[in-house]
Scaffold this motif. Structure first.
Motif, short mmCIF file in Angstrom:
data_model
loop_
_atom_site.label_atom_id
_atom_site.label_comp_id
_atom_site.label_asym_id
_atom_site.label_seq_id
_atom_site.Cartn_x
_atom_site.Cartn_y
_atom_site.Cartn_z
N PRO A 68 0.81 -1.22 0.00
CA PRO A 68 0.00 0.00 0.00
C PRO A 68 0.84 1.28 0.00
CG PRO A 68 0.11 -0.89 2.20
CD PRO A 68 0.79 -1.90 1.31
N MET A 69 0.19 2.36 -0.28
CA MET A 69 0.81 3.68 -0.19
C MET A 69 1.45 3.85 1.18
SD MET A 69 -2.30 6.03 -1.74
CE MET A 69 -3.67 4.88 -1.63
N LYS B 272 7.89 1.41 -0.43
CA LYS B 272 8.33 0.73 -1.65
C LYS B 272 9.44 1.51 -2.37
CE LYS B 272 4.15 0.73 -3.47
NZ LYS B 272 3.29 1.34 -2.43
N ARG C 217 -5.01 3.88 -14.69
CA ARG C 217 -4.71 2.44 -14.66
C ARG C 217 -4.23 1.93 -16.02
NH1 ARG C 217 -3.60 2.24 -9.59
NH2 ARG C 217 -5.34 2.90 -8.30
N GLY D 168 3.30 1.12 -8.03
CA GLY D 168 2.29 1.91 -7.31
C GLY D 168 1.35 0.95 -6.58
N GLY D 169 0.78 1.42 -5.49
CA GLY D 169 -0.05 0.57 -4.64
C GLY D 169 -1.19 -0.13 -5.35
N GLY D 170 -1.72 0.50 -6.41
CA GLY D 170 -2.88 -0.08 -7.10
C GLY D 170 -2.54 -0.85 -8.36
N PRO E 77 -3.56 11.29 -4.70
CA PRO E 77 -4.94 11.72 -4.96
C PRO E 77 -6.00 10.79 -4.39
CG PRO E 77 -3.84 10.95 -6.97
CD PRO E 77 -2.78 11.10 -5.93
N LEU E 78 -5.72 9.49 -4.30
CA LEU E 78 -6.75 8.57 -3.84
C LEU E 78 -7.13 8.80 -2.38
CD1 LEU E 78 -6.09 5.02 -5.29
CD2 LEU E 78 -7.93 6.60 -5.83
C1 S3P Z 1 -1.96 4.53 -5.87
C2 S3P Z 1 -0.74 4.58 -5.28
C3 S3P Z 1 0.29 5.55 -5.68
C4 S3P Z 1 0.09 6.00 -7.13
C5 S3P Z 1 -1.32 6.48 -7.31
C6 S3P Z 1 -2.36 5.41 -6.99
C7 S3P Z 1 -2.92 3.52 -5.40
O1 S3P Z 1 1.57 4.93 -5.54
O2 S3P Z 1 0.37 4.97 -8.03
O3 S3P Z 1 -1.50 7.63 -6.51
O4 S3P Z 1 -3.90 3.23 -6.10
O5 S3P Z 1 -2.70 2.96 -4.29
P1 S3P Z 1 2.31 4.64 -4.11
O6 S3P Z 1 1.80 3.31 -3.64
O7 S3P Z 1 3.74 4.59 -4.49
O8 S3P Z 1 1.97 5.77 -3.21
#
Ligand code: S3P
Length: 167
Positions: free
Chosen positions: A15-16, A20, A62, A82-84, A120-121
């Motif tokens: 996760p954010m 990482k 995405r 990225g977390g997602g 932003p999320l």
């Molecule tokens: C996201 C995590 C962010 C980045 C974007 C969306 C997510 O990366 O890709 O803001 O969906 O969890 P980090 O995990 O490096 O913060």
């Protein structure tokens, strides 16, 4: 790794705020491999991530994220996703064959790490939103990871050691 070169690519998920980018950077230096942060690569090509979300929306983000991730996973590098990124089915499939580390972090420990970031999320909703997103994604991280490390109370150096010992 027993004096042998570490398996590459090695991929960091989680996760954010799990660390990482910081861990990936240090791991790459330690094993003398290139480091790729997919968020940075997206920002280089498409502009700041918060602006992509604001102008084009998450769905578009995405799509470009998948393109950057697919390319990165073909390189012999340490890669922070990225977390997602694990939400994309093709990325999940790619990760099945790779060395994947899930960096975990507690809600308490992540709070200061999220301050001031470009995320932003969770711009609205903060830590509660962070927890809700993690609850949705935990099964995905669990499914792809070969190793999970709780980063809450460990130094970056100790996390890097745990990874190099395993791979
Ligand atoms: C996201 C995590 C962010 C980045 C974007 C969306 C997510 O990366 O890709 O803001 O969906 O969890 P980090 O995990 O490096 O913060």
């Amino acid at each position: 790794s027993d004096g042998e070169r570490i398996a590459l690519p090695i991929v960091l998920v989680g996760p954010m705020g799990a660390g990482k980018s910081r861990v990936g950077q240090r791991l790459a230096t330690s094993v003398d491999a290139p480091f790729i942060d997919t968020d940075l690569r997206i920002a280089e090509r498409y502009g700041p991530i918060d602006e992509i979300f604001a102008r084009e929306g998450e769905e578009y983000f995405r799509i470009v994220e998948r393109e950057v991730v697919a390319e990165a996973l073909r390189e012999e590098a340490v890669i922070s996703l990225g977390g997602g990124a694990v939400l994309h089915p093709d990325t999940l499939a790619d990760l099945a064959g790779l060395a994947v580390v899930w960096l975990r972090v507690s809600r308490e420990a992540v709070r200061p790490r999220l301050a001031g970031g470009n995320r932003p999320l969770i711009a609205e909703g903060g830590l509660d939103r962070w927890s809700a997103i993690l609850a949705e994604r935990r099964p995905l991280y669990e499914a792809v990871a070969d190793l999970s490390i709780d980063t809450s109370r460990r130094s970056v150096a100790r996390i890097v050691d745990a990874i190099t010992e395993r791979f």
